[in-house]
Scaffold this active site. Structure first.
Site, PDB file in Angstrom:
ATOM      1  CE1 TYR A 163      42.141  58.819  13.109  1.00 33.09           C
ATOM      2  CE2 TYR A 163      42.810  58.531  15.390  1.00 33.09           C
ATOM      3  CZ  TYR A 163      41.812  58.721  14.445  1.00 33.09           C
ATOM      4  OH  TYR A 163      40.507  58.827  14.846  1.00 33.09           O
ATOM      5  CD  GLU A 218      41.112  66.268  12.149  1.00 39.30           C
ATOM      6  OE1 GLU A 218      40.075  65.944  12.768  1.00 39.30           O
ATOM      7  OE2 GLU A 218      41.583  65.584  11.227  1.00 39.30           O
TER       8      GLU A 218
END
Length: 236
Positions: free
Chosen positions: A177, A184
Site C-alpha cells: 500500500y 501514484e
C-alpha cells in the site's frame, strides 16, 4: 488508491444463487489472469534490463484494459452482488481510473511516461522519475490484485482459501500500500507540468487530487489494518 480494503468485493453469504456465484468466480478468475499477465510481463522485461519507457509501452495497453474492467465492481456493489460500500468502492476504483486514463494514457506520448521517456521541457531526470513511478504502480497494483482476486475466486467458488494465501491477503498490504500510494503520487506530480500546458484547470484538478491523497490514504490504510484485525479475529 493503491490497494483496496478487505471489504471490497467481499461476497455475500453462501446463500447466493448458483449463477451469481459462477459469475463472480469467473470475474475474479479473469481479473486474476489479467493482472498476473501484466505483472509477469513487466517483471520479465525488467529482468532483461529493458528500458522503463519500453516496459510501459509494452505493458500499458493490457494494464489499461485490466484496470478499466474494475469499473464493474461499482456495478456489483450497486446491484448488491457484493457486500461492499458503494461510495468506498467508487472512490477506490475512480482513483485507479484517474491514474490509467487521466495520467498514463493522456500524457503517454512524450509526457509523463512512454514514448521516448521525455517529459515536457526535456528534463531527463524527471522522465526517469515518471518511469519509476509507473513501475512502482505496476508492481504494487499487480501483486496486490493477484492476491486479492485469487482470494475472492477461491472464496466465492467454495473451494476454500489456503492459509498461506489468506496470510498474504491480510499482511502484504503493509508494504504494497505505501509503495502504491507513493508511486501514484509521483505520477500525479509528474503530470502537473504536461497538464498545465494541455489545460491549466486540469492541473489544478490534479493539485486537488494530491490534497485528497494524504488524508485519504491514511484513512484507508488504518481501515485496512482494522479490517485485518476483524478477519483474523474471526479465524481464532
Amino acid at each position: 488508491m493503491a490497494s483496496k480494503p478487505t471489504t471490497t468485493t467481499t461476497t455475500k453469504p453462501k446463500t447466493q444463487n448458483p449463477l451469481t456465484r459462477l459469475y463472480l468466480t469467473l470475474y475474479n478468475a479473469l481479473s486474476l489472469a489479467l493482472w498476473a499477465t501484466c505483472t509477469a510481463q513487466g517483471l520479465a522485461l525488467l529482468a532483461t534490463a529493458t528500458p522503463l519507457p519500453h516496459i510501459f509501452n509494452h505493458v500499458f495497453p493490457l494494464l489499461l484494459a485490466t484496470q478499466s474492467l474494475a469499473l464493474l465492481e461499482i456495478l456489483h456493489s450497486v446491484v448488491g452482488l457484493v457486500r461492499a460500500p458503494i461510495f468506498t468502492t467508487a472512490m477506490q476504483v475512480a482513483s485507479r481510473i484517474l491514474l490509467v486514463w487521466g495520467i498514463m494514457y493522456l500524457f503517454r506520448e512524450g509526457g509523463v511516461v512512454g514514448g521516448d521517456g521525455v517529459v515536457v521541457g526535456g528534463i531527463e531526470e524527471k522522465a526517469k522519475t515518471g518511469d519509476y513511478g509507473f513501475l512502482g504502480c505496476l508492481v504494487a497494483w499487480g501483486v496486490t490484485e493477484c492476491i486479492r482476486y485469487g482470494f475472492f475466486a477461491l472464496q466465492v467458488s467454495g473451494w476454500g482459501v489456503p492459509g498461506w494465501w489468506a496470510w498474504l491477503r491480510y499482511n502484504t498490504f503493509y508494504v504494497l500500500y505505501p509503495l502504491g500510494i507513493t508511486s501514484e503520487c509521483v505520477m500525479v506530480v509528474m503530470a502537473l507540468g504536461p497538464a498545465a500546458e494541455w489545460m491549466p484547470v486540469y492541473r489544478w484538478f490534479l493539485v486537488a487530487v494530491l490534497g485528497i491523497y494524504v488524508p485519504g490514504s491514511y484513512i484507508l490504510y488504518t481501515h485496512m489494518i482494522a479490517q485485518r484485525r476483524k478477519a483474523l479475529k474471526k479465524k481464532d
